[in-house]
Design an enzyme around this catalytic site. Structure first.
Site, mmCIF file in Angstrom:
data_model
loop_
_atom_site.group_PDB
_atom_site.id
_atom_site.type_symbol
_atom_site.label_atom_id
_atom_site.label_comp_id
_atom_site.label_asym_id
_atom_site.label_seq_id
_atom_site.Cartn_x
_atom_site.Cartn_y
_atom_site.Cartn_z
ATOM 1 N N LYS A 1 -2.938 -49.459 12.606
ATOM 2 C CA LYS A 1 -3.321 -48.436 12.623
ATOM 3 C C LYS A 1 -4.047 -48.204 13.933
ATOM 4 O O LYS A 1 -4.188 -48.484 15.552
ATOM 5 C CB LYS A 1 -5.652 -49.193 12.655
ATOM 6 C CG LYS A 1 -6.710 -48.558 12.771
ATOM 7 C CD LYS A 1 -7.707 -48.915 12.634
ATOM 8 C CE LYS A 1 -9.180 -48.154 13.558
ATOM 9 N NZ LYS A 1 -9.671 -49.423 13.224
ATOM 10 N N GLU B 1 -13.670 -50.215 3.537
ATOM 11 C CA GLU B 1 -13.406 -51.831 4.290
ATOM 12 C C GLU B 1 -15.035 -51.587 5.074
ATOM 13 O O GLU B 1 -15.240 -51.143 5.145
ATOM 14 C CB GLU B 1 -12.786 -51.031 5.540
ATOM 15 C CG GLU B 1 -12.324 -51.345 6.936
ATOM 16 C CD GLU B 1 -12.329 -50.819 7.805
ATOM 17 O OE1 GLU B 1 -12.570 -50.536 8.788
ATOM 18 O OE2 GLU B 1 -11.516 -49.323 8.158
#
Length: 211
Positions: A130, A41
């Site tokens: 998340k 990411e």
């Protein structure tokens, strides 16, 4: 379940690259790949993030899954998807971002903290969430919310290190987000990419031993 969620559940680690300098980025990605990391990411508040995502998709497309982090609003989501991001991760919950991701076939894993936010995220169409900031919340918090919320895939981000990673998974995490504990920026600056590979290998080994 999307292919990208499958990949998260299979590999269990997302490497977070924040503020990495463009001229060191490709070697860092290569070092992570050599250590077994498959999901990476790049945070959108990194200079040149969109260009890096695009380049990595082309360069590491067969080996890695490249996503965008810190996707805090719809405009950022549009930039990331245009660049070729395969998943979007946020520190916050924005239903517009989730809707946009679904529309374009891109997994969105929004940032949540409370049970209410988790349920809202799932209702909006998020496949996973998340849980952040785990460094402050701690594994006991994760364990407690797992009671009523058993089915939601959770990516725990913050506070994970080699000595406690097993505890995170034992408390109900399905995956972990790893920033500087995995991508040591001093090593990056000094060009010590072999050390990043060794650290990545240690984390992937620790996860594989969890079964």
């Amino acid at each position: 379940m999307s292919g990208m969620l499958n990949e998260l559940l299979k590999h269990k680690i997302v490497a977070i690259l924040r503020g990495i300098e463009d001229d060191k980025a490709d070697d860092t990605a290569r070092a992570l790949l050599d250590g077994g990391i498959r999901l990476m990411e790049i945070t959108m508040n990194t200079d040149g993030a969109a260009a890096m995502i695009s380049r990595w998709r082309e360069r590491f497309g067969e080996e890695a899954h490249i996503g965008a982090g810190t996707v805090i609003d719809l405009d950022t989501a549009k930039q990331a998807v245009k660049a070729g991001a395969q998943f979007l991760i946020s520190p916050n919950l924005d239903e517009e971002v989730i809707a946009y991701g679904r529309e374009h076939g891109v997994s969105v894993w929004p940032g949540v903290m409370t049970p209410t936010e988790i349920v809202r995220a799932v209702k909006a169409g998020a496949e996973a969430v998340k849980l952040f900031p785990m460094g402050s919340l701690g594994v006991n918090y994760l364990k407690e919310i797992r009671g009523p919320l058993k089915e939601v895939p959770i990516l725990a981000t913050g506070g994970v290190d080699l000595h406690n990673i097993a505890e995170y998974f034992g408390s109900g995490a399905n995956g972990v987000g790893l920033g500087t504990k995995l991508v040591n920026m001093e090593w990056v600056k000094e060009g010590q990419f072999h050390r990043i590979t060794e650290r990545a290998r240690a984390f992937t080994l620790a996860v594989s031993e969890l079964g």
